[in-house]
Design an enzyme around this catalytic site. Structure first.
Site, PDB file in Angstrom:
ATOM      1  N   LYS A  67       0.841  -1.205   0.000  1.00  0.00           N
ATOM      2  CA  LYS A  67       0.000   0.000   0.000  1.00  0.00           C
ATOM      3  C   LYS A  67       0.877   1.257   0.000  1.00  0.00           C
ATOM      4  O   LYS A  67       0.552   2.255  -0.653  1.00  0.00           O
ATOM      5  CB  LYS A  67      -0.941  -0.037   1.198  1.00  0.00           C
ATOM      6  CG  LYS A  67      -1.764   1.205   1.416  1.00  0.00           C
ATOM      7  CD  LYS A  67      -2.890   1.403   0.402  1.00  0.00           C
ATOM      8  CE  LYS A  67      -3.409   2.820   0.458  1.00  0.00           C
ATOM      9  NZ  LYS A  67      -4.799   3.011   0.328  1.00  0.00           N
ATOM     10  N   LYS A 125      -0.614  11.327   5.558  1.00  0.00           N
ATOM     11  CA  LYS A 125      -0.290  10.291   6.552  1.00  0.00           C
ATOM     12  C   LYS A 125       0.358   9.079   5.858  1.00  0.00           C
ATOM     13  O   LYS A 125       1.385   8.562   6.310  1.00  0.00           O
ATOM     14  CB  LYS A 125      -1.606   9.910   7.259  1.00  0.00           C
ATOM     15  CG  LYS A 125      -1.555   8.807   8.284  1.00  0.00           C
ATOM     16  CD  LYS A 125      -2.036   7.461   7.776  1.00  0.00           C
ATOM     17  CE  LYS A 125      -3.447   7.415   7.265  1.00  0.00           C
ATOM     18  NZ  LYS A 125      -3.869   6.099   6.790  1.00  0.00           N
TER      19      LYS A 125
HETATM   20  P1  NAP Z   1     -12.605   8.588   7.657  1.00  0.00           P
HETATM   21  O1  NAP Z   1     -13.826   8.777   6.821  1.00  0.00           O
HETATM   22  O2  NAP Z   1     -11.920   9.768   8.238  1.00  0.00           O
HETATM   23  O3  NAP Z   1     -13.029   7.590   8.846  1.00  0.00           O
HETATM   24  C1  NAP Z   1     -12.130   7.241   9.848  1.00  0.00           C
HETATM   25  C2  NAP Z   1     -12.789   6.238  10.765  1.00  0.00           C
HETATM   26  O4  NAP Z   1     -11.838   5.865  11.785  1.00  0.00           O
HETATM   27  C3  NAP Z   1     -14.012   6.796  11.490  1.00  0.00           C
HETATM   28  O5  NAP Z   1     -14.938   5.753  11.671  1.00  0.00           O
HETATM   29  C4  NAP Z   1     -13.411   7.236  12.827  1.00  0.00           C
HETATM   30  O6  NAP Z   1     -14.350   7.292  13.870  1.00  0.00           O
HETATM   31  C5  NAP Z   1     -12.441   6.092  13.055  1.00  0.00           C
HETATM   32  N1  NAP Z   1     -11.392   6.433  14.019  1.00  0.00           N
HETATM   33  C6  NAP Z   1     -10.344   7.269  13.843  1.00  0.00           C
HETATM   34  N2  NAP Z   1      -9.584   7.319  14.920  1.00  0.00           N
HETATM   35  C7  NAP Z   1     -10.149   6.474  15.827  1.00  0.00           C
HETATM   36  C8  NAP Z   1      -9.802   6.083  17.152  1.00  0.00           C
HETATM   37  N3  NAP Z   1      -8.711   6.565  17.750  1.00  0.00           N
HETATM   38  N4  NAP Z   1     -10.606   5.214  17.776  1.00  0.00           N
HETATM   39  C9  NAP Z   1     -11.724   4.728  17.157  1.00  0.00           C
HETATM   40  N5  NAP Z   1     -12.090   5.040  15.905  1.00  0.00           N
HETATM   41  C10 NAP Z   1     -11.311   5.915  15.250  1.00  0.00           C
HETATM   42  O7  NAP Z   1     -11.468   7.768   6.889  1.00  0.00           O
HETATM   43  P2  NAP Z   1     -11.633   6.751   5.675  1.00  0.00           P
HETATM   44  O8  NAP Z   1     -11.532   7.506   4.411  1.00  0.00           O
HETATM   45  O9  NAP Z   1     -12.782   5.858   5.909  1.00  0.00           O
HETATM   46  O10 NAP Z   1     -10.246   5.951   5.845  1.00  0.00           O
HETATM   47  C11 NAP Z   1     -10.090   4.855   6.738  1.00  0.00           C
HETATM   48  C12 NAP Z   1      -8.789   4.144   6.400  1.00  0.00           C
HETATM   49  O11 NAP Z   1      -8.839   3.684   5.035  1.00  0.00           O
HETATM   50  C13 NAP Z   1      -7.548   5.056   6.522  1.00  0.00           C
HETATM   51  O12 NAP Z   1      -6.460   4.338   7.017  1.00  0.00           O
HETATM   52  C14 NAP Z   1      -7.324   5.479   5.069  1.00  0.00           C
HETATM   53  O13 NAP Z   1      -5.968   5.824   4.849  1.00  0.00           O
HETATM   54  C15 NAP Z   1      -7.739   4.230   4.324  1.00  0.00           C
HETATM   55  N6  NAP Z   1      -8.167   4.457   2.925  1.00  0.00           N
HETATM   56  C16 NAP Z   1      -9.043   5.462   2.597  1.00  0.00           C
HETATM   57  C17 NAP Z   1      -9.420   5.622   1.248  1.00  0.00           C
HETATM   58  C18 NAP Z   1     -10.401   6.699   0.802  1.00  0.00           C
HETATM   59  O14 NAP Z   1     -10.521   6.907  -0.407  1.00  0.00           O
HETATM   60  N7  NAP Z   1     -11.111   7.374   1.710  1.00  0.00           N
HETATM   61  C19 NAP Z   1      -8.913   4.778   0.269  1.00  0.00           C
HETATM   62  C20 NAP Z   1      -8.059   3.766   0.639  1.00  0.00           C
HETATM   63  C21 NAP Z   1      -7.694   3.608   1.975  1.00  0.00           C
HETATM   64  P3  NAP Z   1     -15.224   8.629  14.105  1.00  0.00           P
HETATM   65  O15 NAP Z   1     -16.447   8.475  13.262  1.00  0.00           O
HETATM   66  O16 NAP Z   1     -15.503   8.606  15.568  1.00  0.00           O
HETATM   67  O17 NAP Z   1     -14.364   9.802  13.723  1.00  0.00           O
END
Ligand code: NAP
Length: 301
Positions: free
Chosen positions: A171, A239
């Site tokens: 990744k 990040k």
């Molecule tokens: P996001 O929409 O910001 O959601 C983050 C999630 O993590 C939320 O459910 C948040 O909870 C939770 N979270 C964060 N810190 C936490 C903690 N300390 N304890 C408990 N829950 C916590 O992010 P996302 O886009 O879904 O991305 C999630 C992962 O997938 C990341 O590692 C990202 O790099 C990866 N990713 C994202 C994409 C994309 O296109 N978005 C693509 C590939 C990979 P809350 O609701 O309480 O904030």
């Protein structure tokens, strides 16, 4: 399918969990901020009061949270997965985090008889919604084999790359490659607009040739309009570049294009960190306003 738990219902996790529910999993979900499980409960999932409770009700538990300390918190913090998981539970971590930390988490879970697979994903929010994600898997053969039905409900291209942590290393490679892709498309489009070309016709023309890419097909429109709805948060890509640059440093490598992208993203983080990562075009536009009035205040570079 075995009983599945899902921790982290953000942009990616909510859509991935919905696909698991639609695939017939018996699903228990948890999210830190209350209220985000409502749509999944509407689809038939059960909501747990903590990661520990979600793990206790599951044979396989999937995590999709933001960063390395967040995975550590839901695994080992108060009310964490390791408190509730029975021996024989499998953890699948779909977050994008550090490969070295992943190996350490795997060792700590193994002490409790819990197995782990790292399975970070690529394909954006669209891929999560459509169940077409690319998934980079790392872990023991038997664990990845066991994870496969769950991964297949969420993704289309699933590759087992090696031991635990290998998925995260792959990744990191993905994120280095897309740095160049986003910046290249941004610079090309700004150059084209500055040269007086119709940007939409330009994208059409480019799409048949060697400049064709996922970024050109899916993100050029945002760059042309200078509006960057999610997608993939710039702060998350920054990040990920941190993870990749740390891995490169461990291997005594320098990655000039990734370092340049990181510097540009650092300049955008304060104002644009929650926008889609295609907002790198805003920085390029800020340096080179296109002919005609710019639609927004130029971003810092
Ligand atoms: P996001 O929409 O910001 O959601 C983050 C999630 O993590 C939320 O459910 C948040 O909870 C939770 N979270 C964060 N810190 C936490 C903690 N300390 N304890 C408990 N829950 C916590 O992010 P996302 O886009 O879904 O991305 C999630 C992962 O997938 C990341 O590692 C990202 O790099 C990866 N990713 C994202 C994409 C994309 O296109 N978005 C693509 C590939 C990979 P809350 O609701 O309480 O904030």
């Amino acid at each position: 399918m075995e009983r599945v738990g899902f921790v982290g219902l953000g942009t990616m996790g909510a859509a991935m969990a919905a696909n698991l529910q639609r695939a017939g999993a018996s699903l228990t979900v948890w999210n830190r901020t209350p209220g985000r499980a409502a749509a999944l409960v509407g689809l038939g999932a059960r909501e747990a009061a903590s990661p520990s409770e979600a793990a206790a009700r599951s044979d396989i538990i999937v995590i999709c949270v933001s960063d390395t300390p967040d995975v550590e918190a839901v695994l080992f913090g108060p009310g964490g997965i390791s408190d509730g998981a029975a021996r024989g539970t499998l953890v699948i971590d779909c977050s994008t985090i550090s490969p070295a930390a992943t190996r350490e988490f795997g060792r700590r879970l193994a002490d409790k008889g819990v197995a782990m697979v790292d399975a970070p994903v690529s394909g954006g929010s669209e891929g999560a919604r459509l169940g077409t994600l690319t998934i980079f898997a790392g872990g023991a053969d038997a664990d990845v084999h066991r994870a496969r039905p769950v991964l297949e409900a969420m993704g289309k291209t699933i590759t087992h790359l090696g031991e635990l942590g290998s998925g995260q290393s792959a990744k990191a490679v993905n994120q280095v490659i897309i740095s160049g892709a986003y910046l290249g498309v941004a610079e090309g489009l700004v150059l084209g607009m500055k040269a007086g070309l119709d940007p939409h016709r330009l994208v059409e023309a480019l799409s048949g040739g060697a400049a064709q890419s996922w970024v050109l097909a899916n993100r050029a429109g945002r760059m042309i309009d200078d509006v960057y709805p999610l997608g993939f948060k710039l702060s998350l890509h920054r990040k990920d570049l941190g993870i990749a640059l740390e891995l490169a440093m461990e291997l005594d490598l320098s990655l000039p294009a990734a370092e340049l992208t990181a510097a540009i993203e650092d300049g955008l983080l304060a104002e644009h960190g929650d926008e889609d990562m295609s907002v790198v075009a805003h920085a390029v536009r800020g340096q080179n306003p296109p002919t005609g009035a710019p639609t927004r205040k130029p971003g810092p570079v």
